[in-house]
Design a protein around this motif. Structure first.
Motif, short mmCIF file in Angstrom:
data_model
loop_
_atom_site.label_atom_id
_atom_site.label_comp_id
_atom_site.label_asym_id
_atom_site.label_seq_id
_atom_site.Cartn_x
_atom_site.Cartn_y
_atom_site.Cartn_z
N PHE A 79 0.02 -0.98 0.01
CA PHE A 79 0.03 -0.21 -0.07
C PHE A 79 0.78 1.39 -0.30
CE2 PHE A 79 0.21 -1.10 4.25
CZ PHE A 79 1.22 0.58 4.88
N ASP A 128 -1.59 3.66 -1.31
CA ASP A 128 -3.11 3.03 -2.04
C ASP A 128 -3.83 2.38 -0.90
OD1 ASP A 128 -4.45 1.69 -3.44
OD2 ASP A 128 -3.55 0.46 -4.68
N ASP A 130 -6.97 1.22 -1.45
CA ASP A 130 -6.93 0.00 -1.28
C ASP A 130 -6.68 -1.34 -0.96
OD1 ASP A 130 -9.39 0.83 -2.87
OD2 ASP A 130 -8.43 0.71 -4.68
N ASN A 131 -5.77 -1.27 -0.88
CA ASN A 131 -4.49 -1.91 -0.43
C ASN A 131 -4.05 -1.98 0.85
OD1 ASN A 131 -4.73 -4.02 -3.15
ND2 ASN A 131 -2.79 -2.60 -3.71
N ASN A 133 -6.08 -2.41 3.99
CA ASN A 133 -6.19 -3.76 4.55
C ASN A 133 -6.21 -4.76 4.61
OD1 ASN A 133 -7.89 -1.63 6.67
ND2 ASN A 133 -9.48 -1.87 4.94
N ASN A 134 -5.09 -5.30 3.15
CA ASN A 134 -4.51 -6.18 2.96
C ASN A 134 -3.18 -6.62 3.60
OD1 ASN A 134 -6.54 -6.63 1.19
ND2 ASN A 134 -5.40 -6.11 -0.53
#
Length: 134
Positions: A79, A128, A130-131, A133-134
C-alpha cells in the motif's frame, strides 16, 4: 524505454497591467531499469528543456538546458510507495531578445552566474487506500 514530449503554458496579467506568459517544453528519452519481483524501480532520463518567458510581447527570455536525471521508486509495503528524483542540467544556455530594438543577447549560464547549479529534486510518497487493509 519511453520518448516523451511535455509542454506547459502559463499566462498572467501583472499588478502593473502587463501581460506575461511562460512556456515550458521538454523532449526526453526515459529508460526503465527494473527486475521482476523486486520492490524498487530506477528510471534514467536524458532530455532537452526549453523555458521561455514573454513580457508584453516585447522582451523574450529563453533558457535552454540539456538535462540528465534519475528517479528511484521503492515499495516497502503493498500500500506504500516512496519515490525520490534528481534532475541536473549538463549544459545551459539562453538568450534575451528585445523586439522593440531588434537585439538578441546570447547568454551562457556558466559565464553569467559562475558557481551556480541548476537542478530539480523531488521526494514523495503514494498511499494506495485499496490495499491498506490487505
Amino acid at each position: 524505454c519511453t520518448l516523451m514530449i511535455d509542454t506547459k503554458s502559463y499566462s498572467a496579467i501583472t499588478a502593473a497591467g502587463a501581460s506575461q506568459s511562460e512556456d515550458f517544453t521538454e523532449y526526453a528519452f526515459i529508460a526503465d531499469l527494473f527486475q521482476k519481483n523486486v520492490p524498487y524501480t530506477i528510471k534514467l532520463k536524458l532530455g532537452y528543456q526549453q523555458k521561455v518567458r514573454t513580457i508584453q510581447s516585447v522582451s523574450i527570455q529563453s533558457l535552454n538546458s540539456v538535462v540528465l536525471g534519475t528517479d528511484i521508486s521503492a515499495s516497502p509495503f503493498e500500500f506504500l510507495s516512496i519515490f525520490i528524483g534528481l534532475e541536473s542540467c549538463l549544459y545551459t544556455f539562453g538568450s534575451l531578445t528585445d523586439s522593440v530594438s531588434g537585439t538578441t543577447n546570447l547568454l551562457s549560464f556558466s559565464n553569467e552566474l559562475p558557481g551556480s547549479f541548476l537542478f530539480n529534486a523531488t521526494v514523495g510518497a503514494s498511499l494506495d487506500l485499496d490495499n491498506l487493509n490487505n
